[in-house]
Design an enzyme around this catalytic site. Sequence first.
Site, short mmCIF file in Angstrom:
data_model
loop_
_atom_site.label_atom_id
_atom_site.label_comp_id
_atom_site.label_asym_id
_atom_site.label_seq_id
_atom_site.Cartn_x
_atom_site.Cartn_y
_atom_site.Cartn_z
N CYS A 46 0.88 -1.41 0.06
CA CYS A 46 0.30 0.26 -0.05
C CYS A 46 0.57 1.20 -0.08
CB CYS A 46 -1.16 -0.11 1.60
SG CYS A 46 -1.77 -1.53 1.08
N1 SAJ Z 1 6.81 2.37 8.51
C1 SAJ Z 1 7.61 3.56 9.27
N2 SAJ Z 1 7.03 4.20 10.07
C2 SAJ Z 1 6.29 4.20 10.38
C3 SAJ Z 1 5.07 3.42 10.03
C4 SAJ Z 1 5.49 2.70 9.10
O1 SAJ Z 1 8.57 3.13 8.05
O2 SAJ Z 1 5.65 5.41 11.14
C5 SAJ Z 1 6.55 0.93 7.39
C6 SAJ Z 1 6.91 0.00 8.10
O3 SAJ Z 1 7.56 -0.76 8.21
C7 SAJ Z 1 6.26 -1.32 7.17
C8 SAJ Z 1 5.49 -0.17 6.13
O4 SAJ Z 1 6.28 1.48 6.57
O5 SAJ Z 1 7.69 -1.66 6.44
C9 SAJ Z 1 4.47 0.37 5.74
O6 SAJ Z 1 3.73 -0.12 7.15
P1 SAJ Z 1 2.35 -0.09 7.80
O7 SAJ Z 1 2.06 0.30 9.55
O8 SAJ Z 1 1.30 1.78 6.97
O9 SAJ Z 1 1.69 -1.03 6.89
P2 SAJ Z 1 0.91 -1.64 5.86
O10 SAJ Z 1 1.72 -1.46 5.17
O11 SAJ Z 1 0.41 -2.46 5.75
O12 SAJ Z 1 0.16 -0.18 5.86
C10 SAJ Z 1 -1.97 -0.51 5.96
C11 SAJ Z 1 -2.47 0.81 5.75
N3 SAJ Z 1 -3.47 0.42 4.90
C12 SAJ Z 1 -4.58 0.40 4.41
O13 SAJ Z 1 -4.29 0.84 3.07
C13 SAJ Z 1 -5.44 -0.23 4.49
C14 SAJ Z 1 -2.50 1.92 5.96
O14 SAJ Z 1 -3.42 2.91 5.16
C15 SAJ Z 1 -2.63 1.53 7.38
O15 SAJ Z 1 -1.65 2.94 8.22
C16 SAJ Z 1 -1.28 0.85 8.07
O16 SAJ Z 1 -1.54 -0.28 7.57
C17 SAJ Z 1 -1.57 1.40 9.66
O17 SAJ Z 1 -1.92 1.72 9.83
O18 SAJ Z 1 -0.73 -0.18 9.91
#
Ligand code: SAJ
Length: 446
Positions: A282
């Site tokens: 995403c």
């Molecule tokens: N990450 C960082 N720093 C942060 C947050 C995340 O480096 O502060 C990195 C994570 O390590 C990862 C990537 O970003 O590699 C994505 O992390 P994520 O927590 O956003 O996980 P996803 O990809 O599963 O994102 C989903 C998304 N949901 C949808 O698109 C429906 C996102 O919108 C959500 O915000 C996220 O989950 C969530 O909040 O958990």
Amino acid sequence: MYTEGMKTTEDRSSMSAMRQSTDTLRVGVVGLGYVGVPLVNLAARKQHPVVGIDVDTKKIASLNTGAYKGTELYIQPEYLHKQQVSVGVDFSALRAVDVIVICVPTPVTKDFHPNLEPVKNACKAIAPHLQKGQLVVLESTVNPGVTRSIVVPLLEHAGLQAGRDFSVAHCPERINPGDTKWNVSNIPRVVGGLNQQSLELAQQFYASVLDAPLKPMQTLEEAEAVKIVENSFRDINIAFVNELARSFTRLNIDVVNVIEGASTKPFSFLAHYPGMGVGGHCIPVDPYYLIEQARANGFYHDFLSLARRINNDMPSFLFDRLGVALNEHKLPVNGTPVALLGLSYKPGVGDTRESPALVLLEKLQSAGADLHIFDPYIPERSTGTSLNSALKGAKVLVLATAHPEFGALDFMALKQDGLEIVVDGRNFFDKSAVQAAGLTYVGVGR
Ligand code: SAJ
């Protein structure tokens, strides 16, 4: 378009049939991955008969046995047993449903261009079976305009006219893999329709399955843009703290402590945390959809593109920081035993899509490191069968994924075993505990 004067008896009967029977809508779900399977289970739980379609015969066979791996990626066996849910590869089964929901992937290509082939292929496979009165909803994440300019024409290929003979809507998925609080049932959603009729039918469908608010948008494009904007918002906020991490490394300021300090402000601050990059299907992907489409319409998203570059550069930043630490220990990368902990893009899941860990892995391999890889969620790509086997004899430990399984390391014992450097790609470890064990700690901005 559906207007009062144009409704035929058949159209009216199918619409009124849908209206009268929203408690037992026949639902078709195309694409049985982390978005489609939870929707199949949810629709079945709400008493709808469901047909699940996927092109992957192995996936279908696995789903039918109920043995499909993953907590959100199997169909509740009782729905299969009582034949409320059937899954298969035959798109003709969609002829008998009222609502078809498309949940196929929308990845990017290696050069970061949107890849709409799965969406196009799904529409081409659906079109010959489309029936009057059906509603087709696209849940896959796409840039504004794709539903109207690509999905609709492909569905109309069979001679039916969208908005008149069948309805079209877009309801972007918001599935968050591994999230134990937010799920397909309780996550609020937005929805846009090709016309008012399409919007109303989509609202009826989602009202019959969701236990969460559904916000109607004015247009399809608004609904498409919502998802892109919410995920781009996350990407740029992560890029912000990643840039701070690179700056504060030189200023010898602990960026995580500063973010925790800023978080004491009860308003107007939303904490994000630096790390070795942004992975998943995403966050690193969705901004490219908007960048591409805006570029095609004469606008260049400097800011979104810069955020993508900052985040994509983080594995290199960490690799360089490792090089500095190895130099201080008079160790070459080449031939040094390195334990690489984690390959997945986020904790608690085994998903390497766009994972920054794979970028770092490639750099370590190219530099000749003696790699010992362990990811408890991806045993097939681990070189060892356990955490201890990966750590044994390592001089460098690199944490690439903050899996909880890595949370109880005995750094004193590891030091005794010859470990010298801990590279913490997710600022996961207790820095002071690592340093108290006499190890060199390398974090991301700390
Ligand atoms: N990450 C960082 N720093 C942060 C947050 C995340 O480096 O502060 C990195 C994570 O390590 C990862 C990537 O970003 O590699 C994505 O992390 P994520 O927590 O956003 O996980 P996803 O990809 O599963 O994102 C989903 C998304 N949901 C949808 O698109 C429906 C996102 O919108 C959500 O915000 C996220 O989950 C969530 O909040 O958990």
